[in-house]
Motif scaffolding. Structure first.
Motif, PDB file in Angstrom:
ATOM      1  N   LYS A 196      13.727  27.192 -80.963  1.00 55.95           N
ATOM      2  CA  LYS A 196      12.772  28.179 -81.453  1.00 55.95           C
ATOM      3  C   LYS A 196      12.932  29.478 -80.683  1.00 55.95           C
ATOM      4  CE  LYS A 196       9.000  26.886 -78.411  1.00 55.95           C
ATOM      5  NZ  LYS A 196       7.589  26.685 -78.294  1.00 55.95           N
ATOM      6  N   GLU A 197      12.613  30.546 -81.353  1.00 51.07           N
ATOM      7  CA  GLU A 197      12.710  31.844 -80.704  1.00 51.07           C
ATOM      8  C   GLU A 197      11.499  32.034 -79.810  1.00 51.07           C
ATOM      9  OE1 GLU A 197      13.261  34.953 -83.529  1.00 51.07           O
ATOM     10  OE2 GLU A 197      14.785  33.849 -84.633  1.00 51.07           O
ATOM     11  N   MET A 198      11.735  32.520 -78.595  1.00 52.48           N
ATOM     12  CA  MET A 198      10.637  32.708 -77.662  1.00 52.48           C
ATOM     13  C   MET A 198      10.172  34.160 -77.739  1.00 52.48           C
ATOM     14  SD  MET A 198      11.557  30.433 -74.333  1.00 52.48           S
ATOM     15  CE  MET A 198      12.835  31.518 -73.728  1.00 52.48           C
ATOM     16  N   ASP A 199       8.858  34.333 -77.802  1.00 53.90           N
ATOM     17  CA  ASP A 199       8.336  35.687 -77.803  1.00 53.90           C
ATOM     18  C   ASP A 199       8.106  36.141 -76.352  1.00 53.90           C
ATOM     19  OD1 ASP A 199       6.241  34.066 -77.210  1.00 53.90           O
ATOM     20  OD2 ASP A 199       4.864  34.862 -78.736  1.00 53.90           O
ATOM     21  N   ASP A 200       7.574  37.324 -76.192  1.00 45.54           N
ATOM     22  CA  ASP A 200       7.422  37.901 -74.850  1.00 45.54           C
ATOM     23  C   ASP A 200       6.527  37.055 -73.961  1.00 45.54           C
ATOM     24  OD1 ASP A 200       9.062  39.972 -75.592  1.00 45.54           O
ATOM     25  OD2 ASP A 200       7.415  41.327 -76.134  1.00 45.54           O
ATOM     26  N   ASP A 201       5.471  36.462 -74.541  1.00 45.28           N
ATOM     27  CA  ASP A 201       4.558  35.644 -73.742  1.00 45.28           C
ATOM     28  C   ASP A 201       5.285  34.426 -73.181  1.00 45.28           C
ATOM     29  OD1 ASP A 201       2.493  37.375 -74.261  1.00 45.28           O
ATOM     30  OD2 ASP A 201       1.726  36.219 -75.966  1.00 45.28           O
ATOM     31  N   ASP A 202       6.113  33.782 -74.021  1.00 45.03           N
ATOM     32  CA  ASP A 202       6.856  32.606 -73.566  1.00 45.03           C
ATOM     33  C   ASP A 202       7.837  32.970 -72.458  1.00 45.03           C
ATOM     34  OD1 ASP A 202       5.550  30.914 -75.316  1.00 45.03           O
ATOM     35  OD2 ASP A 202       7.075  31.098 -76.884  1.00 45.03           O
ATOM     36  N   VAL A 203       8.520  34.094 -72.643  1.00 47.09           N
ATOM     37  CA  VAL A 203       9.496  34.529 -71.639  1.00 47.09           C
ATOM     38  C   VAL A 203       8.790  34.821 -70.318  1.00 47.09           C
ATOM     39  CG1 VAL A 203      11.138  36.340 -71.028  1.00 47.09           C
ATOM     40  CG2 VAL A 203      11.116  35.411 -73.349  1.00 47.09           C
ATOM     41  N   ALA A 204       7.647  35.497 -70.389  1.00 43.57           N
ATOM     42  CA  ALA A 204       6.902  35.818 -69.169  1.00 43.57           C
ATOM     43  C   ALA A 204       6.404  34.543 -68.499  1.00 43.57           C
ATOM     44  CB  ALA A 204       5.733  36.738 -69.504  1.00 43.57           C
ATOM     45  N   PHE A 205       5.948  33.573 -69.292  1.00 45.70           N
ATOM     46  CA  PHE A 205       5.449  32.315 -68.746  1.00 45.70           C
ATOM     47  C   PHE A 205       6.560  31.552 -68.037  1.00 45.70           C
ATOM     48  CE2 PHE A 205       4.412  27.754 -69.360  1.00 45.70           C
ATOM     49  CZ  PHE A 205       3.288  27.719 -68.558  1.00 45.70           C
ATOM     50  N   LYS A 206       7.737  31.487 -68.668  1.00 38.74           N
ATOM     51  CA  LYS A 206       8.876  30.793 -68.056  1.00 38.74           C
ATOM     52  C   LYS A 206       9.268  31.463 -66.740  1.00 38.74           C
ATOM     53  CE  LYS A 206      10.242  27.689 -71.197  1.00 38.74           C
ATOM     54  NZ  LYS A 206      10.456  26.288 -70.940  1.00 38.74           N
ATOM     55  N   GLN A 207       9.273  32.805 -66.738  1.00 38.39           N
ATOM     56  CA  GLN A 207       9.650  33.540 -65.535  1.00 38.39           C
ATOM     57  C   GLN A 207       8.641  33.276 -64.422  1.00 38.39           C
ATOM     58  OE1 GLN A 207      12.481  35.181 -65.119  1.00 38.39           O
ATOM     59  NE2 GLN A 207      11.939  35.582 -62.994  1.00 38.39           N
ATOM     60  N   LYS A 208       7.349  33.236 -64.777  1.00 35.48           N
ATOM     61  CA  LYS A 208       6.302  32.975 -63.791  1.00 35.48           C
ATOM     62  C   LYS A 208       6.458  31.581 -63.205  1.00 35.48           C
ATOM     63  CE  LYS A 208       1.292  33.151 -63.233  1.00 35.48           C
ATOM     64  NZ  LYS A 208       0.980  31.780 -62.843  1.00 35.48           N
ATOM     65  N   GLN A 209       6.801  30.606 -64.058  1.00 36.32           N
ATOM     66  CA  GLN A 209       7.009  29.245 -63.573  1.00 36.32           C
ATOM     67  C   GLN A 209       8.177  29.186 -62.599  1.00 36.32           C
ATOM     68  OE1 GLN A 209       7.358  26.735 -67.063  1.00 36.32           O
ATOM     69  NE2 GLN A 209       5.337  25.871 -66.653  1.00 36.32           N
ATOM     70  N   LYS A 210       9.262  29.898 -62.910  1.00 41.92           N
ATOM     71  CA  LYS A 210      10.417  29.915 -62.019  1.00 41.92           C
ATOM     72  C   LYS A 210      10.048  30.513 -60.665  1.00 41.92           C
ATOM     73  CE  LYS A 210      14.538  30.064 -64.904  1.00 41.92           C
ATOM     74  NZ  LYS A 210      15.685  30.885 -65.314  1.00 41.92           N
ATOM     75  N   ASP A 211       9.301  31.624 -60.706  1.00 38.96           N
ATOM     76  CA  ASP A 211       8.894  32.277 -59.461  1.00 38.96           C
ATOM     77  C   ASP A 211       8.000  31.358 -58.640  1.00 38.96           C
ATOM     78  OD1 ASP A 211      10.349  34.475 -60.224  1.00 38.96           O
ATOM     79  OD2 ASP A 211       8.610  35.593 -60.978  1.00 38.96           O
ATOM     80  N   ASP A 212       7.060  30.677 -59.303  1.00 37.95           N
ATOM     81  CA  ASP A 212       6.177  29.751 -58.599  1.00 37.95           C
ATOM     82  C   ASP A 212       6.972  28.612 -57.979  1.00 37.95           C
ATOM     83  OD1 ASP A 212       4.033  31.297 -59.299  1.00 37.95           O
ATOM     84  OD2 ASP A 212       3.323  29.961 -60.899  1.00 37.95           O
ATOM     85  N   GLN A 213       7.970  28.112 -58.704  1.00 42.50           N
ATOM     86  CA  GLN A 213       8.804  27.021 -58.202  1.00 42.50           C
ATOM     87  C   GLN A 213       9.564  27.460 -56.954  1.00 42.50           C
ATOM     88  OE1 GLN A 213       8.886  23.954 -59.481  1.00 42.50           O
ATOM     89  NE2 GLN A 213      10.457  23.161 -58.120  1.00 42.50           N
ATOM     90  N   LYS A 214      10.116  28.672 -56.989  1.00 41.51           N
ATOM     91  CA  LYS A 214      10.851  29.179 -55.833  1.00 41.51           C
ATOM     92  C   LYS A 214       9.925  29.351 -54.634  1.00 41.51           C
ATOM     93  CE  LYS A 214      14.562  31.495 -58.289  1.00 41.51           C
ATOM     94  NZ  LYS A 214      15.184  32.778 -58.628  1.00 41.51           N
ATOM     95  N   ALA A 215       8.698  29.833 -54.895  1.00 39.00           N
ATOM     96  CA  ALA A 215       7.738  30.022 -53.816  1.00 39.00           C
ATOM     97  C   ALA A 215       7.364  28.675 -53.200  1.00 39.00           C
ATOM     98  CB  ALA A 215       6.499  30.735 -54.332  1.00 39.00           C
ATOM     99  N   MET A 216       7.171  27.669 -54.025  1.00 36.29           N
ATOM    100  CA  MET A 216       6.828  26.342 -53.519  1.00 36.29           C
ATOM    101  C   MET A 216       7.967  25.770 -52.682  1.00 36.29           C
ATOM    102  SD  MET A 216       3.780  25.440 -54.204  1.00 36.29           S
ATOM    103  CE  MET A 216       3.805  23.682 -53.994  1.00 36.29           C
ATOM    104  N   GLU A 217       9.201  25.942 -53.135  1.00 37.90           N
ATOM    105  CA  GLU A 217      10.356  25.456 -52.377  1.00 37.90           C
ATOM    106  C   GLU A 217      10.419  26.139 -51.008  1.00 37.90           C
ATOM    107  OE1 GLU A 217      12.517  23.009 -53.057  1.00 37.90           O
ATOM    108  OE2 GLU A 217      11.435  22.580 -54.916  1.00 37.90           O
ATOM    109  N   ALA A 218      10.153  27.453 -50.977  1.00 36.20           N
ATOM    110  CA  ALA A 218      10.186  28.184 -49.717  1.00 36.20           C
ATOM    111  C   ALA A 218       9.101  27.676 -48.779  1.00 36.20           C
ATOM    112  CB  ALA A 218      10.018  29.673 -49.972  1.00 36.20           C
ATOM    113  N   LEU A 219       7.905  27.419 -49.321  1.00 37.56           N
ATOM    114  CA  LEU A 219       6.815  26.915 -48.487  1.00 37.56           C
ATOM    115  C   LEU A 219       7.118  25.523 -47.969  1.00 37.56           C
ATOM    116  CD1 LEU A 219       3.683  28.125 -50.465  1.00 37.56           C
ATOM    117  CD2 LEU A 219       4.474  28.940 -48.251  1.00 37.56           C
TER     118      LEU A 219
END
Length: 64
Positions: free
Chosen positions: A20-43
């Protein structure tokens, strides 16, 4: 007597899902999840270097 009658039946292949095609909200949500995952790994890496927190054992008073 065909050789393919007995035994376990082979399951039908499920049709492939359409990507399925992802709209801007989906793309932003995925990016936020990636950032949160990286932050958790660093912690986790930062916390693993230290010992257990607040483990001073059983505190004994000087009184007998």
């Amino acid at each position: 007597m065909s050789g393919r009658e007995g035994g376990k039946k082979k399951p039908l292949k499920a049709p492939k899902k359409q990507s399925k095609e992802m709209d801007d909200d989906d793309v932003a949500f995925k990016q936020k999840q990636k950032d949160d995952q990286k932050a958790m790994e660093a912690l986790k890496a930062k916390a693993s270097g230290k010992g257990p927190l607040g483990s001073s054992g059983i505190k004994k008073s000087g009184k007998k």
